[in-house]
Design an enzyme around this catalytic site. Structure first.
Site, PDB file in Angstrom:
ATOM      1  CG  ASP A 227     -27.295  33.341 -38.637  1.00 47.25           C
ATOM      2  OD1 ASP A 227     -28.490  33.206 -38.348  1.00 47.25           O
ATOM      3  OD2 ASP A 227     -26.837  34.387 -39.122  1.00 47.25           O
TER       4      ASP A 227
ATOM      5  CG  ASN B 148     -29.618  33.508 -35.438  1.00 47.32           C
ATOM      6  OD1 ASN B 148     -30.358  33.373 -36.405  1.00 47.32           O
ATOM      7  ND2 ASN B 148     -28.726  34.465 -35.369  1.00 47.32           N
TER       8      ASN B 148
ATOM      9  CD  GLU C  23     -31.374  34.642 -41.085  1.00 49.24           C
ATOM     10  OE1 GLU C  23     -31.915  33.511 -41.149  1.00 49.24           O
ATOM     11  OE2 GLU C  23     -30.406  34.888 -40.341  1.00 49.24           O
TER      12      GLU C  23
END
Length: 324
Positions: free
Chosen positions: A218, A165, A17
């Protein structure tokens, strides 16, 4: 142009991430969430560094890292529900551990998730509720979106968020784009760049109306033309959106189902870096998809991004917090 995706020579992650291009090092900064590590990939040489965050086992996640402006080798890192500071030198060993300095904690939320800094160096970081061992959310509307200012004050800007997100700003700084993954939409706010105040929330793209199937929005970034690039978890792709018309301009497929986030980088910001994960995939799915959890560099997209921003604190206050 559909783009050319190259898998970087870095380990495949359970959940990669938070990609952030660090221009001074020509390196991609990203996190290995559940291994509680920050990763740094030097794009021109292929060198890799991994910094494990050792907080005594209090937190389960490390979700973002950004450089601190004007302070070489210092990074702002979210560890669980804490905002912390770590030092990480280019000359450090490729693999080692560090104990972070806690500078702020959000006690009522489970843990931080995605975040980035605006043009004034304010950190915007969202939270989410607790998850089970498989990474499934245990409760909705338990998180929020926060702004962490240079004076180290933390302000909640959005309440009742499920999975905070992706976020990004329009090139003229008049719009703030935001994703709560459980809402299955990309939303847009009017943005006051001087004060950091957001207002007038509305939907830029509704995933259900756009027939994107089981795709979950996302991480997100914006290109210099004002178009959005959104990572689609479960969708195996990044989509390019015109946020004014709500039109999907193109789709960039990737050989990893759970695509997590994106950022622009490279010497001229024409490379789109993409993280992904193996979380929520069965052993059979991972075997059938050998690039699951990989990190990619996508080129030949015909556009470029803008340089990211570092956290810009009041250094005197920050030194006091760090007791140095």
């Amino acid at each position: 142009m559909s783009g050319q995706a190259l898998k970087l020579n870095v380990p495949h992650l359970y959940l990669g991430e938070g990609p952030h291009w660090q221009e001074d090092l020509q390196a991609l900064l990203y996190v290995d969430v559940f291994n509680k590590a920050i990763c740094r990939y030097f794009y021109n040489t292929g060198r890799q560094q991994v910094l494990h965050i050792d907080d005594g086992g209090k937190a389960k996640t490390v979700t973002l890292a950004v450089p601190v402006e004007g302070w070489k080798d210092i990074y702002l890192v979210t560890v669980g529900n804490a905002i912390t500071i770590v030092e990480w030198k280019e000359t450090d060993p490729n693999h080692h551990k560090v104990n972070p300095t806690v500078i702020e904690v959000v006690l009522q939320d489970s843990h931080f998730n995605d975040g980035k800094c605006d043009s004034h160096g304010r950190l915007w970081a969202g939270t989410m509720g607790p998850q089970d061992e498989a990474g499934e959310l245990l409760g909705k509307y338990m998180g929020g979106l926060y702004r962490f200012d240079s004076n180290l004050n933390l302000t909640k800007c959005i309440d009742k968020v499920s999975v905070s997100n992706g976020m990004t700003w329009s090139p003229d700084k008049s719009k703030f784009y935001y994703i709560d993954s459980e809402a299955f939409s990309v939303d847009v706010f009017d943005y006051d760049d001087l004060t950091g105040i957001i207002s007038n929330r509305r939907v830029a793209l509704d995933y259900k109306k756009a027939n994107l199937g089981e795709d979950i929005p996302d991480g997100m970034t914006c290109d210099r033309d004002g178009n959005l690039w959104v990572a689609n978890f479960k969708g195996g792709k990044v989509i390019n959106i015109d946020p004014i018309t709500g039109q999907i301009l193109r789709k960039v497929p990737l050989p990893s189902k759970n695509v997590t986030s994106v950022c622009w980088g490279g010497y001229d910001y024409s490379t789109l870096f993409v993280t992904s994960g193996k979380m929520r995939l069965t052993d059979e799915e991972v075997e059938a998809m050998p690039q699951a959890g990989a990190t990619f560099a996508v080129t030949e997209l015909g556009t470029k991004g803008l340089p990211p921003h570092a956290f810009k604190p009041d250094h005197t206050l920050l030194k006091e917090k760090m007791q140095i």
